[in-house]
Scaffold this motif. Structure first.
Motif, PDB file in Angstrom:
ATOM      1  N   GLU A   1       7.794 -52.210 -17.615  1.00  0.00           N
ATOM      2  CA  GLU A   1       8.125 -52.940 -18.828  1.00  0.00           C
ATOM      3  C   GLU A   1       6.892 -53.086 -19.707  1.00  0.00           C
ATOM      4  O   GLU A   1       5.757 -53.005 -19.230  1.00  0.00           O
ATOM      5  N   VAL A   2       7.163 -53.277 -20.978  1.00  0.00           N
ATOM      6  CA  VAL A   2       6.121 -53.626 -21.939  1.00  0.00           C
ATOM      7  C   VAL A   2       6.420 -55.060 -22.332  1.00  0.00           C
ATOM      8  O   VAL A   2       7.551 -55.398 -22.690  1.00  0.00           O
ATOM      9  N   ARG A   3       5.394 -55.905 -22.236  1.00  0.00           N
ATOM     10  CA  ARG A   3       5.571 -57.334 -22.495  1.00  0.00           C
ATOM     11  C   ARG A   3       4.618 -57.763 -23.609  1.00  0.00           C
ATOM     12  O   ARG A   3       3.437 -57.423 -23.588  1.00  0.00           O
ATOM     13  N   ASN A   4       5.141 -58.525 -24.566  1.00  0.00           N
ATOM     14  CA  ASN A   4       4.324 -59.072 -25.648  1.00  0.00           C
ATOM     15  C   ASN A   4       3.954 -60.497 -25.264  1.00  0.00           C
ATOM     16  O   ASN A   4       4.799 -61.376 -25.203  1.00  0.00           O
ATOM     17  N   THR A   5       2.675 -60.707 -25.007  1.00  0.00           N
ATOM     18  CA  THR A   5       2.171 -62.028 -24.651  1.00  0.00           C
ATOM     19  C   THR A   5       1.153 -62.435 -25.716  1.00  0.00           C
ATOM     20  O   THR A   5       0.050 -61.892 -25.756  1.00  0.00           O
ATOM     21  N   ALA A   6       1.549 -63.346 -26.579  1.00  0.00           N
ATOM     22  CA  ALA A   6       0.659 -63.832 -27.647  1.00  0.00           C
ATOM     23  C   ALA A   6       0.091 -62.668 -28.466  1.00  0.00           C
ATOM     24  O   ALA A   6      -1.104 -62.582 -28.705  1.00  0.00           O
ATOM     25  N   ASP A   7       0.977 -61.790 -28.891  1.00  0.00           N
ATOM     26  CA  ASP A   7       0.632 -60.618 -29.703  1.00  0.00           C
ATOM     27  C   ASP A   7      -0.237 -59.594 -28.977  1.00  0.00           C
ATOM     28  O   ASP A   7      -0.848 -58.737 -29.605  1.00  0.00           O
ATOM     29  N   LEU A   8      -0.333 -59.695 -27.656  1.00  0.00           N
ATOM     30  CA  LEU A   8      -0.971 -58.656 -26.851  1.00  0.00           C
ATOM     31  C   LEU A   8       0.130 -57.919 -26.104  1.00  0.00           C
ATOM     32  O   LEU A   8       0.954 -58.542 -25.446  1.00  0.00           O
TER      33      LEU A   8
ATOM     34  N   HIS B   1       5.476 -57.476 -32.821  1.00  0.00           N
ATOM     35  CA  HIS B   1       5.001 -58.737 -33.417  1.00  0.00           C
ATOM     36  C   HIS B   1       5.896 -59.916 -33.043  1.00  0.00           C
ATOM     37  O   HIS B   1       6.030 -60.873 -33.799  1.00  0.00           O
ATOM     38  N   THR B   2       6.480 -59.856 -31.841  1.00  0.00           N
ATOM     39  CA  THR B   2       7.364 -60.927 -31.381  1.00  0.00           C
ATOM     40  C   THR B   2       6.913 -61.393 -30.004  1.00  0.00           C
ATOM     41  O   THR B   2       7.347 -60.844 -28.979  1.00  0.00           O
ATOM     42  N   PRO B   3       6.021 -62.401 -29.938  1.00  0.00           N
ATOM     43  CA  PRO B   3       5.550 -62.895 -28.631  1.00  0.00           C
ATOM     44  C   PRO B   3       6.715 -63.358 -27.758  1.00  0.00           C
ATOM     45  O   PRO B   3       7.692 -63.915 -28.233  1.00  0.00           O
ATOM     46  N   GLY B   4       6.575 -63.055 -26.458  1.00  0.00           N
ATOM     47  CA  GLY B   4       7.585 -63.441 -25.485  1.00  0.00           C
ATOM     48  C   GLY B   4       8.638 -62.375 -25.234  1.00  0.00           C
ATOM     49  O   GLY B   4       9.414 -62.484 -24.284  1.00  0.00           O
ATOM     50  N   LYS B   5       8.701 -61.365 -26.055  1.00  0.00           N
ATOM     51  CA  LYS B   5       9.706 -60.309 -25.883  1.00  0.00           C
ATOM     52  C   LYS B   5       9.245 -59.288 -24.850  1.00  0.00           C
ATOM     53  O   LYS B   5       8.060 -59.056 -24.652  1.00  0.00           O
ATOM     54  N   ARG B   6      10.231 -58.664 -24.206  1.00  0.00           N
ATOM     55  CA  ARG B   6       9.980 -57.644 -23.190  1.00  0.00           C
ATOM     56  C   ARG B   6      10.855 -56.424 -23.479  1.00  0.00           C
ATOM     57  O   ARG B   6      11.941 -56.559 -24.012  1.00  0.00           O
ATOM     58  N   LEU B   7      10.340 -55.287 -23.033  1.00  0.00           N
ATOM     59  CA  LEU B   7      11.076 -54.041 -23.189  1.00  0.00           C
ATOM     60  C   LEU B   7      10.964 -53.275 -21.875  1.00  0.00           C
ATOM     61  O   LEU B   7       9.891 -52.795 -21.529  1.00  0.00           O
ATOM     62  N   GLY B   8      12.059 -53.221 -21.107  1.00  0.00           N
ATOM     63  CA  GLY B   8      12.049 -52.538 -19.814  1.00  0.00           C
ATOM     64  C   GLY B   8      12.359 -51.060 -19.966  1.00  0.00           C
ATOM     65  O   GLY B   8      12.974 -50.635 -20.944  1.00  0.00           O
TER      66      GLY B   8
END
Length: 165
Positions: free
Chosen positions: A44-51, A10-17
């Motif tokens: 990576e998993v990327r949160n873009t606008a809660d997607l 639930h944190t837009p803009g965050k990434r997890l490699g």
């Protein structure tokens, strides 16, 4: 490899490699085991606008064999994969959406499936491989064989006319 995406859920803009290796040496294709080396997976998993979008690339060097001449050769293989991650489906099924289980996704299973589905059904040592002579088995890439070419039996009558001249 199971990845916990809850820290970025639930944190837009965050990434997890992530990065890991898969052992697919047990897989058999056409009676061969071409995956003797580990498959390296990066992504990576990327949160873009809660997607949540998962993107990964799996790569290795296969122990391939040419389908025309039978020559063994190394073949670089790279498989990209992308999908969306969701906690639940809003409307029906989708092949592009993978459901999270308790905020986690099995990236290892996704990479394994993507790699298997992208395996080539035919491999060639080179595009211009001439293969083997169907009569004597000589490698035609090394030069012509010494077989006497027999005419097509359907054209035998025409060949006999040429010989009678």
């Amino acid at each position: 490899m199971v990845i916990d995406v809850r820290p970025i859920l639930h944190t837009p803009g965050k990434r997890l490699g992530f990065q890991f290796e898969l052992d697919l040496s047990d897989l058999e294709f056409d009676g061969r085991n071409p995956l003797s080396r580990p498959v390296t997976v990066e992504g990576e998993v990327r949160n873009t606008a809660d997607l949540l979008e998962l993107a990964l690339t799996a790569r290795t060097t296969l122990d391939a064999a040419c389908d025309r001449c039978g020559k063994a050769f190394p073949l670089e293989k790279e498989v990209p994969y992308r999908c969306m991650l969701a906690e639940e489906l809003q409307n029906g099924e989708s092949d592009e959406i993978v459901l999270l289980e308790d905020g986690k996704v099995d990236a290892g299973e996704l990479a394994r499936t993507a790699f298997i589905l992208e395996m080539d059904s035919k491999t060639l040592c080179s595009e211009d491989c001439k293969g083997l002579c169907p009569r004597c088995g000589a490698d035609l890439n090394l030069g012509p064989c010494s077989c006497k070419k027999e005419p097509d039996p359907r054209l035998a009558a025409l060949a006999s006319l040429l010989e009678n001249k």
